[in-house]
Design an enzyme around this catalytic site. Structure first.
Site: not given
Length: 238
Positions: A37, A41, A112, A200
């Site tokens: 990662k 944030t 994002g 799912p």
């Protein structure tokens, strides 16, 4: 595919759960897998971040959070507010390459969407993927609005010469509405290929064993699972 970049069409689309599913499947087939990662944030010191969720769901301990900022903003904005250095994507790329040297798969989960800014020069996850020559898996939503966001992401990728690893719906509802069911066909038209998976809703709340079973049924064979796009399409046909 020794490095795979996971991006989303926005925030809260299921990127982390999809990343965990990829990690779980890779580990289950005996592949040494690491998860990176570049910038976390919206999480304060001492709180659990995305790599912790990946670890809990997949059982993979080889996870790396390279920078963290408390405010739930784009990395460059969160760093500015905190008075901290922004992420250096050159350093991130070097870290990924070091991991790549002795892992079968390195998963890189963005923050994002694809063009969220990481530094003051405007560097984005798209730039990182291009530097790494890594394919990009796009995680999107099921319902109304997903087609435009997905099309924009795919257009950016095409313009920047990035390879598409597939499109995955990050949170498929238990009772899909008209838009979600219709979007299956339209997402495949946008990608010019079958859907690569559909996870799912609520999968992120499962235990490790249950999650592995869900991961296997939710991602296509190219991603290590058994998801059948044609069967899924028929199941939800209008």
């Amino acid at each position: 595919m020794s490095v795979l970049v996971v991006t989303g069409t926005g925030t809260e689309v299921g990127k982390t759960v999809v990343t965990a599913a990829l990690a779980a499947l890779a580990a289950d087939r005996g592949t040494a897998v690491a998860v990176v990662k570049p910038a976390q944030t919206g999480v304060r010191a001492g709180e659990l971040g995305d790599v912790d969720l990946v670890r809990d769901l997949s059982g993979v301990d080889d996870v790396h959070e390279l920078s963290r900022y408390a405010d739930p903003l784009a990395p460059v904005s969160a760093a500015r507010r905190a008075g901290l250095p922004t992420p250096d994507l050159g350093t991130v790329a070097a870290a990924v390459r070091r991991l790549q040297a002795d892992r079968g798969l390195v998963l890189v989960e963005g923050a994002g969407g694809l063009l969220v800014r990481y530094d003051h020069d405007g560097s984005t996850l798209a730039d990182l993927a291009r530097t790494l020559a890594a394919p990009v898996l796009v995680v999107t939503t099921a319902g109304l609005g997903t087609l435009n966001a997905t099309a924009l992401t795919l257009e950016v990728m095409a313009n920047r010469g990035l390879d598409l690893a597939g499109i995955v719906v990050g949170s498929w509802p238990a009772e899909p509405d008209l838009a979600a069911r219709s979007n299956i066909v339209d997402l495949e038209l946008l990608a010019a290929r079958p859907l690569a998976g559909a996870v799912p809703a609520g999968a992120g709340l499962l235990g490790t064993g249950q999650f592995l079973r869900i991961a296997r049924s939710s991602l296509e064979p190219a991603l290590g699972g058994a998801f059948n796009a044609a069967q899924f399409r028929r199941q939800h046909a209008l």
